[in-house]
Design an enzyme around this catalytic site. Structure first.
Site, PDB file in Angstrom:
ATOM      1  N   SER A  72       0.691  -1.222   0.014  1.00 58.76           N
ATOM      2  CA  SER A  72      -0.045   0.024  -0.143  1.00 58.76           C
ATOM      3  C   SER A  72       0.884   1.248  -0.062  1.00 58.76           C
ATOM      4  CB  SER A  72      -0.979   0.089   1.165  1.00 58.76           C
ATOM      5  OG  SER A  72      -1.949  -0.994   0.827  1.00 58.76           O
ATOM      6  N   GLY A 308       4.482   9.322   6.042  1.00 55.72           N
ATOM      7  CA  GLY A 308       4.625   7.924   5.714  1.00 55.72           C
ATOM      8  C   GLY A 308       3.537   7.175   5.268  1.00 55.72           C
ATOM      9  N   HIS A 309       3.973   6.010   4.994  1.00 57.97           N
ATOM     10  CA  HIS A 309       2.821   4.971   4.595  1.00 57.97           C
ATOM     11  C   HIS A 309       3.542   3.563   4.754  1.00 57.97           C
ATOM     12  CE1 HIS A 309      -0.676   3.509   2.909  1.00 57.97           C
ATOM     13  NE2 HIS A 309      -1.189   4.675   2.590  1.00 57.97           N
ATOM     14  N   ASP A 310       2.409   2.734   5.207  1.00 60.33           N
ATOM     15  CA  ASP A 310       3.061   1.075   5.082  1.00 60.33           C
ATOM     16  C   ASP A 310       2.366   0.225   4.047  1.00 60.33           C
ATOM     17  OD1 ASP A 310       4.295   2.085   7.646  1.00 60.33           O
ATOM     18  OD2 ASP A 310       2.667   1.150   8.933  1.00 60.33           O
ATOM     19  N   GLY A 311       2.767  -0.885   3.827  1.00 61.43           N
ATOM     20  CA  GLY A 311       2.194  -1.707   3.141  1.00 61.43           C
ATOM     21  C   GLY A 311       2.309  -3.181   3.123  1.00 61.43           C
ATOM     22  N   GLY A 315       2.689 -11.762   2.739  1.00 60.83           N
ATOM     23  CA  GLY A 315       3.782 -12.344   3.268  1.00 60.83           C
ATOM     24  C   GLY A 315       4.907 -11.523   3.010  1.00 60.83           C
TER      25      GLY A 315
END
Length: 475
Positions: A72, A308-311, A315
């Protein structure tokens, strides 16, 4: 800028720390990228280090050129392309989506959705529809047509709910306005002008590089993921692949307010700034961030703004953070294991040593007992039910002895649904309706928030998603 480099970033130190902490948290393979921007691109200080294996079954080593699924984090790239179209005068953040995609059929009153609602996750569209519409160039067009069959999770603009589907709609808008499939548009408008040599969106492109494989179980007994990636239909929400170096090139352009390494502008300064400006405060500030902009997650760390952003894919997990007032960015790419625990410990060290900023401690229970001391109360009655397309969430019991039952209703294509899971909920943060649970083996707790709108509708927030309450108890 507020922070000035005190010493060069030591690649050997961070290579060693990545290795030690990856092993500690069972992560098979990882890349870490660190960046301080200088007066110009020639003065930038960038460090990339790698550890472990791309695939535990083959033992192929990770190097700094290997590509990982950034999940993401892709959304910020899609938002950047959309804001570039704003700069060209082809739309505004407040343009109704129905004007851009008249064929889109959303249940009324959801047709009042604007581009802004999609960018800041307040559209109310059910976000976790992962329908695979094939590998053709019409994948997004076919996906968007299926949204006519979905029901909104909340009224337009009334709440925040993390929305993958909304970013697919944004990708379809990009296709309509540029005449290019999203994959080509992001390549021509971001990858090429920013000098990215590894970034791609399709498996056949990833094969040209060393590509990481996800692991659903980490070390010491790793288990590879049952599928390699998510469907092409979810491209604008999560299918970019890149190495840490290319993610840092993207970050540098935002730290320079839209300027690429060669001085070419990929985004106006106004649009770059707007992407990080406050748009909506999150009801649960402990899962994703404190608030949201037009693409970026906003964090307040030690009184300073972090973007920010995480994805997360099958897995694989990615974590990107920018400290704009210091011209600093860090990215972590991983392929399994206890990635959130690795992020928390490693980023704590990175920010403390390189910026003097303290990464906040994750939310925990009040007080913090041994989770095993509160067995799941299977006999407790169901006191509340929350439902969306993706999940059915049940609260068992009441007061201080509540259990969360999670039923996965819409797994990713090719991935078997998780078994029904039950977790004891513990009060946290001293805030009414705020709870946490902790899956076995993890150090960090998972926040859960029960929140009501001003109009009275109640939602359970899990993973940033607003899941509406459908009834109380077993009735």
């Amino acid at each position: 800028m507020a922070d000035q480099p005190r010493a060069p970033i030591d690649p050997e130190h961070w290579r060693a720390r990545l290795a030690v902490l990856s092993e500690r948290h069972g992560v098979p393979g990882a890349q870490l990228g660190l960046l301080r921007i200088g007066a110009d691109a020639a003065a930038d200080e960038a460090v990339e280090v790698a550890h472990g294996v791309l695939n535990a079954a083959t033992g192929h080593a990770v190097d700094t050129g290997s590509v990982f699924q950034i999940g993401s984090v892709t959304k910020v790239w899609t938002a950047t392309v959309v804001m570039g179209l704003v700069d060209e005068g082809l739309l505004t953040p407040d343009t109704p989506v129905a004007e851009l995609l008249p064929e889109l059929r959303l249940p009324d009153p959801a047709r009042r959705v604007t581009v802004r609602h999609l960018l800041n996750h307040t559209s109310g569209i059910d976000g976790d529809v992962f329908t695979d519409t094939g590998r053709g160039d019409d994948a997004l067009e076919r996906y968007v047509a299926l949204l006519a069959d979905t029901e909104p999770v909340h009224p337009v603009g009334a709440a925040f709910s993390y929305c993958n589907a909304g970013y697919v709609v944004l990708g379809r808008i990009v296709e309509r306005l540029t005449g290019l499939v999203w994959d080509r548009a992001v390549r021509e408008r971001l990858f090429a002008p920013l000098g990215m040599t590894r970034a791609c969106t399709l498996p056949e492109e990833a094969l040209l590089h060393g590509a990481a494989v996800g692991h659903v179980e980490g070390l010491p007994e790793p288990e590879t993921a049952p599928v390699w990636g998510i469907p092409r239909s979810m491209g604008p929400a999560g299918t970019v692949l890149a190495n840490a170096g290319d993610v840092l090139r993207f970050a540098a352009a935002h730290l320079r307010r839209g300027l690429g390494a060669e001085g070419d502008r990929v985004l106006s300064e106004a649009s770059a700034r707007a992407m990080g400006d406050h748009e909506v405060t999150l009801p649960d500030p402990h899962t994703l961030g404190d608030s949201w902009g037009l693409g970026w997650i906003r964090f307040g760390w030690d009184g300073r703004l972090v973007l920010g952003h995480d994805g997360n894919t099958v897995g694989q997990s990615a974590f990107l953070r920018l400290l704009p007032d210091a011209g600093f960015a860090v990215v972590l790419l991983t392929n399994g294991g206890r990635t959130r625990d690795l992020y928390q410990e490693l980023y704590g060290e990175v920010f403390r040593e390189l910026t003097d900023v303290r990464v906040p401690t994750p939310l925990g229970p009040d007080p913090a007992p041994d989770p095993g001391s509160r067995p799941v109360a299977d006999e407790a009655p169901v006191s509340a039910v929350y439902e969306s397309t993706a999940q059915r969430l049940e609260i068992l019991g009441e007061g201080e002895r509540r259990t969360l039952r999670v039923i996965d209703r819409a797994p990713l294509p090719g991935v078997d649904p998780d078994p029904v899971e039950e977790w004891p909920l513990l009060p946290a943060g001293g805030t009414e309706g705020q709870f946490v649970f902790r899956p076995e083996g993890r150090r960090t707790w998972v926040p859960v928030r029960i929140h009501a709108l001003e109009t009275g509708e109640e939602y359970l927030y899990l993973g940033g998603r607003a899941v509406p309450r459908v009834r109380a108890g077993n009735g």
